[in-house]
Design an enzyme around this catalytic site. Structure first.
Site, short mmCIF file in Angstrom:
data_model
loop_
_atom_site.label_atom_id
_atom_site.label_comp_id
_atom_site.label_asym_id
_atom_site.label_seq_id
_atom_site.Cartn_x
_atom_site.Cartn_y
_atom_site.Cartn_z
N GLU A 161 -9.73 -9.18 5.51
CA GLU A 161 -8.74 -9.29 4.43
C GLU A 161 -7.58 -10.22 4.85
OE1 GLU A 161 -8.88 -6.25 1.96
OE2 GLU A 161 -7.02 -6.66 0.89
N ASP A 173 -6.04 1.50 3.56
CA ASP A 173 -7.16 1.50 2.61
C ASP A 173 -8.50 1.58 3.34
OD1 ASP A 173 -5.02 1.03 1.03
OD2 ASP A 173 -5.60 -0.99 0.41
C1 GLA Z 1 -2.28 -2.25 -0.30
C2 GLA Z 1 -2.62 -2.53 1.17
C3 GLA Z 1 -2.33 -1.33 2.05
C4 GLA Z 1 -0.94 -0.76 1.82
C5 GLA Z 1 -0.65 -0.61 0.32
C6 GLA Z 1 0.78 -0.24 0.04
O1 GLA Z 1 -3.14 -1.30 -0.82
O2 GLA Z 1 -3.96 -2.91 1.30
O3 GLA Z 1 -2.52 -1.65 3.40
O4 GLA Z 1 0.03 -1.54 2.44
O5 GLA Z 1 -0.94 -1.80 -0.40
O6 GLA Z 1 1.06 1.01 0.57
#
Ligand code: GLA
Length: 382
Positions: A161, A173
């Site tokens: 990513e 995530d």
């Molecule tokens: C996205 C990112 C996560 C996190 C959230 C906010 O989902 O992928 O790593 O930072 O935003 O909490």
């Protein structure tokens, strides 16, 4: 998990490639609280859900790889010798990124075929991207016997990513999607990358998600900007990450940073405390306290961290008007996607109807409502 999704993806693979694939399910996630704290080494409180990506994958005898995105009905042929990213926003970049990151750590995969499809609405803030990355790395690990641990796999997904998609995301995530446990949420310490699980059984309350069905552009660059503000202030404070800062520390450099950045950093420090407070409220079964923390989190995301949008603020406003709702906030990176609402079960229908009608009247657009089940993380399907 949706069995017709599984059947469709498998059938598509078999009819295209005439062999039996390895089948993987990788879920999306919700996050109860702790937003934008993960890349500050802080705490988050996510859970994997029963919506996600199903991937069918196997070795290929040909001299290239073939990927088929069944939702988009798009086929993509590529060579393992050229894994450069395509245009920004292409789904292929998740796949290419994972393969490139596997190669970077000195493991090698041969040519393969993959078919995938999913039921996480893109842009909903439920992390379809982590689900896709994890399904690919998990599937390749299985097919090519790479011997990767789940921890190694999520780091590969995260690096994909960062380097191929261009979002400098934290680890929440990928972790939630990989390590999810049925009926449980995970209080994750993003410094040690270890979590404590919490049974989520509220008896008379439940989480309801409402999707604004909007995703404002520029959210990726806004995300990376926030992250770099956090990192530069941590540097000024001479600490590894904002997780180590207190509001007092921040006050000591108040005249050295802009008022906007001061508020952003203050948000992160407070949100990290809220994530821990939320776990205590849950342990004590104090849902009223949990609800207040959700509203406070939204306030911070809206006014201090500035990653919300009118549609999300409106839905949280609707929650505040409804007596059956204990708390609500935007969920995920922001600028669109879902709100997460803690609602009394016997008032849930009332709230859903009220919020949908009001949303339509305000924006001339439908919102979508999801009931989610907390589920197991990335796994093989038989
Ligand atoms: C996205 C990112 C996560 C996190 C959230 C906010 O989902 O992928 O790593 O930072 O935003 O909490």
């Amino acid at each position: 998990m949706n069995t017709s999704l599984l059947k469709n993806v498998k059938n598509e693979f078999v009819s295209k490639f005439e062999s039996e694939p390895v089948m993987v399910f990788s879920p999306g996630r919700i996050n109860i609280i702790g937003e934008h704290t993960d890349y500050n080494d802080g705490f988050v409180f996510p859970a994997a859900v029963d919506k996600g990506i199903v991937a069918a994958i196997n070795k290929s005898d040909s001299d290239s790889c073939t990927a088929y995105a069944s939702d988009k009905e798009e086929t993509f042929l590529f060579s393992l010798k050229n894994l450069d990213p395509l245009a920004q926003g292409s789904w292929q970049n998740y796949l290419l990124g994972v393969v490139a990151e596997i190669q970077k750590i000195g493991k090698s995969v041969g040519n393969f075929n993959i078919v995938f499809g999913g039921n996480i609405p893109v842009g909903s803030g439920m992390s379809s991207s982590a689900a896709l990355e994890n399904s690919v790395v998990f599937g390749l690990n299985e097919v090519f016997k790479l011997g990767l641990s789940k921890h190694e796999m999520i780091l590969i997904s995260q690096q994909a990513e960062h380097n191929h998609v261009g979002v400098k995301c934290g680890i929440m995530d990928q972790y939630a999607s990989m390590f999810g446990i049925e009926n449980k949420a995970l209080l994750l310490d993003c410094r040690t990358i270890t979590s404590e699980s919490f049974e989520i059984d509220f008896q008379h309350h439940e989480f309801v998600l409402i999707n604004t069905n909007v995703k404002h552009s520029l959210s990726d660059s806004a995300y990376n900007d926030r992250r770099s503000v956090c990192e530069s202030v941590a540097k000024m404070l001479n600490i590894p990450a904002l997780r180590d800062a207190t509001e007092l520390d921040l006050a000591s450099i108040k005249d050295k940073i802009s008022p906007e950045n001061y508020q952003k950093v203050r948000y992160v420090i407070q949100e990290n405390e809220r994530a821990i407070a939320a776990s205590k409220a849950m342990q004590q079964g104090d849902l009223a306290a949990l609800g207040k923390l959700l509203y406070a989190s939204h306030e911070g995301l809206q006014n201090q961290y500035k990653v919300s949008c009118d549609e999300l603020d409106f839905l949280v406003g609707q929650a505040k008007l409804n007596e059956h709702v204990l708390g609500a906030r935007m969920m995920g990176g922001g600028f669109g996607g879902c709100t997460i609402n803690l609602v009394a079960k016997d008032g849930a229908e009332n709230f859903k109807t009220q919020a949908s009608k009001a949303y339509k009247a305000q924006f001339n657009r439908e919102c979508s409502i999801y009931d989610v089940k907390l589920s197991q993380g990335t796994h093989l399907l038989t």
